[in-house]
Design an enzyme around this catalytic site. Structure first.
Site, PDB file in Angstrom:
ATOM      1  N   ASP A 217       0.845  -1.148   0.095  1.00  0.00           N
ATOM      2  CA  ASP A 217      -0.125  -0.063   0.019  1.00  0.00           C
ATOM      3  C   ASP A 217       0.752   1.229   0.068  1.00  0.00           C
ATOM      4  O   ASP A 217       1.897   1.247   1.012  1.00  0.00           O
ATOM      5  CB  ASP A 217      -0.886   0.023   1.128  1.00  0.00           C
ATOM      6  CG  ASP A 217      -1.877   1.260   1.322  1.00  0.00           C
ATOM      7  OD1 ASP A 217      -1.466   2.376   0.687  1.00  0.00           O
ATOM      8  OD2 ASP A 217      -2.648   1.054   2.311  1.00  0.00           O
ATOM      9  N   SER A 218       0.743   2.248  -0.935  1.00  0.00           N
ATOM     10  CA  SER A 218       1.631   3.123  -1.105  1.00  0.00           C
ATOM     11  C   SER A 218       1.638   4.235   0.124  1.00  0.00           C
ATOM     12  O   SER A 218       2.568   4.856   0.127  1.00  0.00           O
ATOM     13  CB  SER A 218       1.297   4.124  -2.351  1.00  0.00           C
ATOM     14  OG  SER A 218      -0.056   4.602  -2.123  1.00  0.00           O
ATOM     15  N   GLY A 219       0.696   4.303   1.146  1.00  0.00           N
ATOM     16  CA  GLY A 219       0.670   5.079   2.072  1.00  0.00           C
ATOM     17  C   GLY A 219      -0.406   6.184   2.002  1.00  0.00           C
ATOM     18  O   GLY A 219      -0.559   7.155   2.820  1.00  0.00           O
ATOM     19  N   GLY A 220      -1.446   6.043   1.108  1.00  0.00           N
ATOM     20  CA  GLY A 220      -2.294   7.318   0.950  1.00  0.00           C
ATOM     21  C   GLY A 220      -3.252   7.428   2.301  1.00  0.00           C
ATOM     22  O   GLY A 220      -3.562   8.434   2.501  1.00  0.00           O
TER      23      GLY A 220
ATOM     24  N   ASP B 117      -2.374   8.096  -3.953  1.00  0.00           N
ATOM     25  CA  ASP B 117      -3.759   8.402  -4.082  1.00  0.00           C
ATOM     26  C   ASP B 117      -4.030   9.382  -2.892  1.00  0.00           C
ATOM     27  O   ASP B 117      -3.045   9.335  -1.954  1.00  0.00           O
ATOM     28  CB  ASP B 117      -5.031   7.302  -4.146  1.00  0.00           C
ATOM     29  CG  ASP B 117      -4.956   6.684  -2.940  1.00  0.00           C
ATOM     30  OD1 ASP B 117      -3.778   6.168  -2.341  1.00  0.00           O
ATOM     31  OD2 ASP B 117      -5.891   6.192  -2.703  1.00  0.00           O
TER      32      ASP B 117
ATOM     33  N   GLN C  39     -11.246   6.697  -6.421  1.00  0.00           N
ATOM     34  CA  GLN C  39     -11.582   7.506  -5.335  1.00  0.00           C
ATOM     35  C   GLN C  39     -13.057   8.161  -5.875  1.00  0.00           C
ATOM     36  O   GLN C  39     -13.578   8.057  -6.917  1.00  0.00           O
ATOM     37  CB  GLN C  39     -10.591   8.467  -5.011  1.00  0.00           C
ATOM     38  CG  GLN C  39      -9.477   7.826  -4.262  1.00  0.00           C
ATOM     39  CD  GLN C  39      -9.686   7.283  -2.997  1.00  0.00           C
ATOM     40  OE1 GLN C  39     -10.696   7.416  -2.384  1.00  0.00           O
ATOM     41  NE2 GLN C  39      -8.729   6.436  -2.459  1.00  0.00           N
TER      42      GLN C  39
ATOM     43  N   GLY D  94     -10.723   4.471  -0.299  1.00  0.00           N
ATOM     44  CA  GLY D  94     -11.649   5.452   0.273  1.00  0.00           C
ATOM     45  C   GLY D  94     -13.065   4.847   0.908  1.00  0.00           C
ATOM     46  O   GLY D  94     -14.122   5.602   0.953  1.00  0.00           O
TER      47      GLY D  94
ATOM     48  N   ASP E 201      -7.873  -6.555   2.139  1.00  0.00           N
ATOM     49  CA  ASP E 201      -6.684  -6.729   3.155  1.00  0.00           C
ATOM     50  C   ASP E 201      -7.612  -6.132   4.216  1.00  0.00           C
ATOM     51  O   ASP E 201      -8.365  -5.143   4.216  1.00  0.00           O
ATOM     52  CB  ASP E 201      -5.626  -5.930   2.707  1.00  0.00           C
ATOM     53  CG  ASP E 201      -5.795  -4.516   2.840  1.00  0.00           C
ATOM     54  OD1 ASP E 201      -5.337  -3.917   3.916  1.00  0.00           O
ATOM     55  OD2 ASP E 201      -6.289  -3.856   1.729  1.00  0.00           O
TER      56      ASP E 201
ATOM     57  N   CYS F 133     -13.875 -25.454  14.984  1.00  0.00           N
ATOM     58  CA  CYS F 133     -12.944 -24.807  14.274  1.00  0.00           C
ATOM     59  C   CYS F 133     -11.773 -25.850  14.246  1.00  0.00           C
ATOM     60  O   CYS F 133     -11.149 -26.549  15.306  1.00  0.00           O
ATOM     61  CB  CYS F 133     -12.534 -23.296  14.790  1.00  0.00           C
ATOM     62  SG  CYS F 133     -11.353 -22.674  14.010  1.00  0.00           S
TER      63      CYS F 133
ATOM     64  N   CYS G 214      -8.585 -24.901  13.366  1.00  0.00           N
ATOM     65  CA  CYS G 214      -7.233 -24.106  13.477  1.00  0.00           C
ATOM     66  C   CYS G 214      -6.215 -24.662  14.625  1.00  0.00           C
ATOM     67  O   CYS G 214      -6.897 -25.148  15.786  1.00  0.00           O
ATOM     68  CB  CYS G 214      -7.425 -22.701  13.875  1.00  0.00           C
ATOM     69  SG  CYS G 214      -7.942 -22.007  15.502  1.00  0.00           S
TER      70      CYS G 214
ATOM     71  N   CYS H  17      -7.863 -23.783  18.325  1.00  0.00           N
ATOM     72  CA  CYS H  17      -9.221 -24.264  18.890  1.00  0.00           C
ATOM     73  C   CYS H  17      -8.891 -26.007  18.777  1.00  0.00           C
ATOM     74  O   CYS H  17      -9.728 -26.540  19.836  1.00  0.00           O
ATOM     75  CB  CYS H  17     -10.234 -24.316  17.635  1.00  0.00           C
ATOM     76  SG  CYS H  17     -10.843 -22.391  18.074  1.00  0.00           S
TER      77      CYS H  17
ATOM     78  N   HIS I 162      -6.151 -17.950  15.311  1.00  0.00           N
ATOM     79  CA  HIS I 162      -7.618 -18.174  15.134  1.00  0.00           C
ATOM     80  C   HIS I 162      -8.567 -17.360  14.139  1.00  0.00           C
ATOM     81  O   HIS I 162      -9.111 -17.855  13.076  1.00  0.00           O
ATOM     82  CB  HIS I 162      -8.431 -18.456  16.568  1.00  0.00           C
ATOM     83  CG  HIS I 162      -9.863 -18.463  16.073  1.00  0.00           C
ATOM     84  ND1 HIS I 162     -10.532 -19.496  15.736  1.00  0.00           N
ATOM     85  CD2 HIS I 162     -10.912 -17.584  16.266  1.00  0.00           C
ATOM     86  CE1 HIS I 162     -11.969 -19.299  15.585  1.00  0.00           C
ATOM     87  NE2 HIS I 162     -11.995 -18.066  15.992  1.00  0.00           N
TER      88      HIS I 162
END
Length: 370
Positions: free
Chosen positions: A91-94, A145, A186, A213, A263, A301, A303, A306, A332
């Site tokens: 992620d560019s940091g916008g 952006d 955007q 956004g 993400d 679950c 995992c 669990c 988890h």
């Protein structure tokens, strides 16, 4: 532009595909655990492999400030630096710049801001952001952006216009053929601005398209309306990445609206405060009712957490401020997100996504506690 994405199946607007990178293929839909500082908090790469994570996200803004993208390049790039051999998205940091409202000044050429670490003055331009991400060596990189307050139309128009100009410059600055570049749509909650942004970026031509956004204060209905709109405008044979969004409910409902990539820090962030994600809802393991509860965090679950530990034990670790407690809940929570994403993909491939979606919501509506 690259033709790395192959669309394998659709059901309604839901899509299942495969995107190829130098570090392996990524089946979509895909959820990317967030490793902001070149680490997914509380878990090691071996845990991510065990969980079946196919791709992670790291943040160019944070890594540029510390330890420095040039240092990472000298040490062999981000994959080698963090010992992660699968694809990485940066992620560019916008969004981080957006969050520094009292520390930044935006102009036509870029952004000047104060580091949140030491207060030093920093400058990002479209060209410098691409250079940072080329130093990091991520498989997927993003344009600089401007993420605006979603409800201010005049500011969204201005921010969108800057984002478009910066997208052109990012595209021109990119030099590494092994990296795939996302243009970022955007426009806040305003349908006409969102459509205008998507059409501009589509006509300019990018490897893939991100939707920025959102999940910054608007309602779910407003977010869904924007996704419904963009699904008809963005190119069909390119990845659609919804930035910073990801609850179990979001995975289901946003996939239904054509999203391929997600993400979110949620699974790791809430884990540090005792927040446990389940398919039926969220629980706070710190609550007294779990003091002597012998059950796993989530019934059924599979995992590591669990299958080995009780709610009572994880609650004890959390109250004792033991690091293992954070680790176990994080494992988890990531398992839940990654498993649901895999199930969604399989349902689309089998033509059963709508049935999966209905069953998901039916189970939540019938749940009597978690």
């Amino acid at each position: 532009m690259t033709d790395s994405f192959v669309l394998l199946a659709t059901e309604g607007n839901a899509r299942a595909g495969m995107v190829s990178t130098p570090h392996g293929d990524v089946p979509t839909p895909v959820f990317c655990p967030v490793g902001t500082h070149a680490t997914v908090k509380a878990v090691a790469p071996r845990d991510l492999h065990a969980l079946g994570a196919k791709q992670i996200l790291a943040n160019a803004y944070h890594l540029h400030l510390r330890p420095g993208d040039e240092l990472i390049a000298e040490l062999g790039g981000l994959h080698r630096f963090m010992a992660w051999d699968r694809p990485i998205l940066t992620d560019s940091g916008g969004y981080q710049i957006f969050s520094l409202a009292d520390r930044r000044e935006v102009d036509a050429d870029g952004v000047t801001f104060r580091s949140h670490i030491d207060g030093s003055e920093q400058r990002f331009t479209p060209e410098s952001v691409i250079a940072i991400q080329e130093n990091l060596g991520a498989d997927f990189i993003t344009c600089l952006d401007e993420c605006a307050d979603p409800f201010e139309r005049d500011y969204n128009l201005a921010a969108m216009t800057r984002t478009h100009a910066w997208a052109e410059r990012c595209r021109a600055a990119k030099s590494r053929p092994d990296q795939q570049l996302f243009g970022i749509v955007q426009g806040g909650i305003f349908p006409d601005l969102r459509e205008r942004s998507a059409r501009f970026l589509r006509d300019l031509g990018f490897d893939h398209y991100a939707i920025g956004g959102l999940s910054v204060g608007e309602t779910k209905d407003q977010m869904h309306a924007i996704l419904d709109l963009l699904g008809a405008v963005l190119p069909r044979n390119h990845v659609r990445y919804l930035m910073g969004v990801g609850t179990p409910q979001d995975l289901v409902e946003c996939t239904a609206r054509g999203v391929d990539m997600f993400d979110c820090v949620l699974p790791t962030r809430v884990a540090r405060n005792g927040g446990v994600l389940t398919r039926l809802g969220r629980l706070n393991i710190r609550n007294a009712q779990f003091t002597d509860d012998p059950r796993p965090l989530e019934a059924g679950c599979t995992c590591y957490t669990c299958t080995n530990f009780s709610r009572a034990y994880v609650r004890h670790l959390n109250w004792a401020k033991e690091i293992l407690g954070h680790q176990l809940i994080t494992i988890h929570n990531l398992h839940v997100m990654l498993s649901i994403t895999r199930e969604i993909r399989e349902a689309i491939l089998q033509g059963e996504f709508q049935a999966y979606r209905e069953a998901f919501w039916d189970a939540r509506s019938r749940a009597d506690g978690v």
